[in-house]
Design a protein around this motif. Structure first.
Motif, PDB file in Angstrom:
ATOM      1  N   ALA A 179     -11.013 -28.346  23.882  1.00 50.90           N
ATOM      2  CA  ALA A 179     -12.202 -27.491  23.859  1.00 50.90           C
ATOM      3  C   ALA A 179     -12.024 -26.328  22.892  1.00 50.90           C
ATOM      4  N   ILE A 180     -10.851 -25.730  22.896  1.00 50.53           N
ATOM      5  CA  ILE A 180     -10.574 -24.612  21.982  1.00 50.53           C
ATOM      6  C   ILE A 180     -10.558 -25.094  20.541  1.00 50.53           C
ATOM      7  N   GLN A 181     -10.010 -26.284  20.296  1.00 55.69           N
ATOM      8  CA  GLN A 181     -10.003 -26.846  18.947  1.00 55.69           C
ATOM      9  C   GLN A 181     -11.423 -27.095  18.448  1.00 55.69           C
ATOM     10  N   VAL A 182     -12.291 -27.529  19.353  1.00 53.60           N
ATOM     11  CA  VAL A 182     -13.699 -27.763  18.977  1.00 53.60           C
ATOM     12  C   VAL A 182     -14.358 -26.451  18.585  1.00 53.60           C
ATOM     13  N   LEU A 183     -14.084 -25.382  19.341  1.00 53.90           N
ATOM     14  CA  LEU A 183     -14.644 -24.076  18.995  1.00 53.90           C
ATOM     15  C   LEU A 183     -14.155 -23.609  17.631  1.00 53.90           C
ATOM     16  N   GLU A 184     -12.863 -23.809  17.359  1.00 51.01           N
ATOM     17  CA  GLU A 184     -12.309 -23.402  16.067  1.00 51.01           C
ATOM     18  C   GLU A 184     -12.952 -24.182  14.922  1.00 51.01           C
ATOM     19  N   MET A 210     -15.896 -25.487  14.998  1.00 54.11           N
ATOM     20  CA  MET A 210     -17.273 -24.995  14.949  1.00 54.11           C
ATOM     21  C   MET A 210     -17.379 -23.768  14.046  1.00 54.11           C
ATOM     22  N   LYS A 211     -16.430 -22.845  14.210  1.00 53.04           N
ATOM     23  CA  LYS A 211     -16.437 -21.629  13.396  1.00 53.04           C
ATOM     24  C   LYS A 211     -16.140 -21.943  11.940  1.00 53.04           C
ATOM     25  N   ARG A 212     -15.186 -22.865  11.699  1.00 54.92           N
ATOM     26  CA  ARG A 212     -14.862 -23.234  10.315  1.00 54.92           C
ATOM     27  C   ARG A 212     -16.055 -23.830   9.594  1.00 54.92           C
ATOM     28  N   CYS A 213     -16.891 -24.542  10.348  1.00 51.34           N
ATOM     29  CA  CYS A 213     -18.065 -25.196   9.746  1.00 51.34           C
ATOM     30  C   CYS A 213     -19.247 -24.250   9.607  1.00 51.34           C
ATOM     31  N   GLY A 214     -19.049 -22.994  10.003  1.00 52.53           N
ATOM     32  CA  GLY A 214     -20.121 -22.013   9.856  1.00 52.53           C
ATOM     33  C   GLY A 214     -21.202 -22.102  10.913  1.00 52.53           C
ATOM     34  N   VAL A 215     -20.903 -22.774  12.020  1.00 51.81           N
ATOM     35  CA  VAL A 215     -21.869 -22.872  13.121  1.00 51.81           C
ATOM     36  C   VAL A 215     -21.588 -21.734  14.100  1.00 51.81           C
ATOM     37  N   LYS A 216     -22.561 -20.893  14.329  1.00 52.02           N
ATOM     38  CA  LYS A 216     -22.358 -19.695  15.145  1.00 52.02           C
ATOM     39  C   LYS A 216     -22.397 -20.020  16.640  1.00 52.02           C
ATOM     40  N   PRO A 217     -21.347 -19.685  17.382  1.00 48.38           N
ATOM     41  CA  PRO A 217     -21.361 -19.889  18.838  1.00 48.38           C
ATOM     42  C   PRO A 217     -22.390 -18.981  19.500  1.00 48.38           C
ATOM     43  N   ARG A 218     -22.976 -19.473  20.573  1.00 48.73           N
ATOM     44  CA  ARG A 218     -23.902 -18.671  21.360  1.00 48.73           C
ATOM     45  C   ARG A 218     -23.290 -18.396  22.728  1.00 48.73           C
ATOM     46  N   GLY A 219     -24.039 -17.685  23.556  1.00 46.52           N
ATOM     47  CA  GLY A 219     -23.556 -17.382  24.896  1.00 46.52           C
ATOM     48  C   GLY A 219     -23.190 -18.640  25.665  1.00 46.52           C
ATOM     49  N   GLN A 220     -24.002 -19.683  25.534  1.00 45.73           N
ATOM     50  CA  GLN A 220     -23.732 -20.948  26.226  1.00 45.73           C
ATOM     51  C   GLN A 220     -22.406 -21.559  25.764  1.00 45.73           C
ATOM     52  N   THR A 221     -22.083 -21.363  24.488  1.00 40.01           N
ATOM     53  CA  THR A 221     -20.831 -21.907  23.960  1.00 40.01           C
ATOM     54  C   THR A 221     -19.637 -21.276  24.657  1.00 40.01           C
ATOM     55  N   TYR A 222     -19.671 -19.963  24.780  1.00 34.75           N
ATOM     56  CA  TYR A 222     -18.555 -19.260  25.409  1.00 34.75           C
ATOM     57  C   TYR A 222     -18.429 -19.604  26.892  1.00 34.75           C
ATOM     58  N   ILE A 223     -19.571 -19.753  27.563  1.00 33.39           N
ATOM     59  CA  ILE A 223     -19.511 -20.086  28.993  1.00 33.39           C
ATOM     60  C   ILE A 223     -18.994 -21.507  29.178  1.00 33.39           C
ATOM     61  N   ALA A 224     -19.427 -22.429  28.317  1.00 33.11           N
ATOM     62  CA  ALA A 224     -18.923 -23.807  28.395  1.00 33.11           C
ATOM     63  C   ALA A 224     -17.418 -23.822  28.160  1.00 33.11           C
ATOM     64  N   LEU A 225     -16.946 -23.006  27.216  1.00 31.26           N
ATOM     65  CA  LEU A 225     -15.506 -22.930  26.947  1.00 31.26           C
ATOM     66  C   LEU A 225     -14.769 -22.305  28.131  1.00 31.26           C
ATOM     67  N   LEU A 226     -15.355 -21.252  28.701  1.00 28.68           N
ATOM     68  CA  LEU A 226     -14.756 -20.617  29.881  1.00 28.68           C
ATOM     69  C   LEU A 226     -14.586 -21.634  31.002  1.00 28.68           C
TER      70      LEU A 226
END
Length: 352
Positions: free
Chosen positions: A138-143, A145-161
């Motif tokens: 999950a953390i690798q997917v977030l990383e 996501m950021k490399r590809c320039g896709v901005k995380p939203r609140g839902q992204t952080y909660i899903a990761l949490l």
């Protein structure tokens, strides 16, 4: 689901090798020409992208997620080009079926067609990681996501949490909370539900575990909305509830009329304490719920009974069960199917 082109004659084993190019072409032609066109049409379940999307949506609705990849393969064999909606449906289905390898495969296929995953797609992948208790992925997917320039939203952080919570990674869960706070995002009920789950799954379980859960229930009374656009109003979230996205215990039954979605934190806390077999914590949380002016819904009562049975207090469980039945409150099949196996299990253990 695999398309069938009818029965074809099989060459004897001794004739298979060697096989020249002309011979291979002859076998291929004779095999496919042996099927009548009307028979092929009869067995062919989809011909274009619209029909394939309908089939995929139907499989998701029937929770036959294990067939999604077969349909996708058939689509490619037919020369049908998948579109963004196709990949959205495929990844949603993989998420609901907790099929992480399929979800990652469909995202890679999506990229190979020149379509870049958006925030919602990444959220689904992170959620699937959580369902498989794979917080590292999950953390690798977030990383990525950021490399590809896709901005995380609140839902992204909660899903990761919640993905980290599924592994009992309390440290990571609180690190995400700090990141959210630094970004100006408030904590909502799903954040507190995720933190409760993190403590429940953390090993070893100690006396502090239930006290932390109770403390989080108290803190949750001031929860706020993470972002104005959060929730089912997001067009990309059509057909997916936030309970499903965040792996909340009520995810499978959240649409039932007997579920009070305002009680998400209480649902998660009671479910956690029932799993831990802490009758004292369950009773305290139930009392807090009443003090807040809420009536426990059917899911809450089911968790209380489940906890009592886990603690081998069959008389207390039966009293709660009977009191609820006689109260005239809404009933559902889940109340009996969840409770009955526990009664049988306890009685079997006691009288054998």
């Amino acid at each position: 689901m695999r398309k069938s082109l009818g029965s074809a004659s099989v060459l004897p084993q001794q004739n298979l090798f060697p096989l020249t190019c002309e011979g291979a072409l002859l076998v291929f032609t004779s095999t496919f020409s042996a099927v009548a066109p009307e028979e092929y049409v009869k067995r062919n379940y989809a011909n274009n992208i619209s029909e394939y999307n309908t089939v995929l949506g139907s499989l998701n609705a029937q929770r036959r997620n294990f067939l999604l990849r077969d349909v996708y393969d058939d689509m490619l064999l037919d020369g049908v080009q998948p579109i963004r909606d196709t990949f959205h449906t495929l990844i949603v289905g993989a998420m609901k079926g907790a099929r992480l390898q399929d979800a990652l495969y469909f995202m890679d296929e999506m990229k190979s067609t020149g379509l870049m995953p958006d925030t919602t797609i990444y959220n689904f992948i992170i959620s699937t990681c959580g369902k498989n208790k794979n917080s590292d992925c999950a953390i690798q997917v977030l990383e990525e996501m950021k490399r590809c320039g896709v901005k995380p939203r609140g839902q992204t952080y909660i899903a990761l949490l919640c993905a980290c919570a599924s592994c009992g990674r309390v440290d990571r869960a609180y690190a995400i909370v700090r990141d959210m706070t630094a970004a100006g995002l408030g904590l909502n009920k799903y954040c507190y539900a995720g933190l409760i789950t993190a403590f429940k799954n953390r090993e070893p379980v100690t006396e502090e575990t239930t006290s932390k859960i109770i403390e989080l229930v108290k803190q949750s009374k001031g929860w706020s909305s993470v972002e104005a656009s959060s929730g089912s109003g997001d067009s990309g979230m059509i057909g997916v509830t936030e309970e499903e996205l965040y792996n909340i215990p009520t995810a499978e039954i959240v649409h039932r009329r007997y579920i009070n979605r305002q009680l998400t934190v209480y649902h998660t806390a009671l479910h956690a304490c029932a799993d831990l077999g802490s009758k004292e914590a369950v009773e305290k949380i139930s009392e807090m719920l009443k003090q807040d002016g809420y009536a426990p819904d059917l899911f809450c009562m089911t968790q209380v009974i489940r906890c009592y049975l886990r603690c081998r207090d069959i008389k207390g469980a039966k009293k709660i069960f009977d009191d609820y039945i006689s109260s005239g409150k809404p009933l559902a099949l889940e109340f009996f199917t969840v409770s009955q196996p526990n009664f049988v299990q306890f009685c079997s253990a006691r009288f054998m």
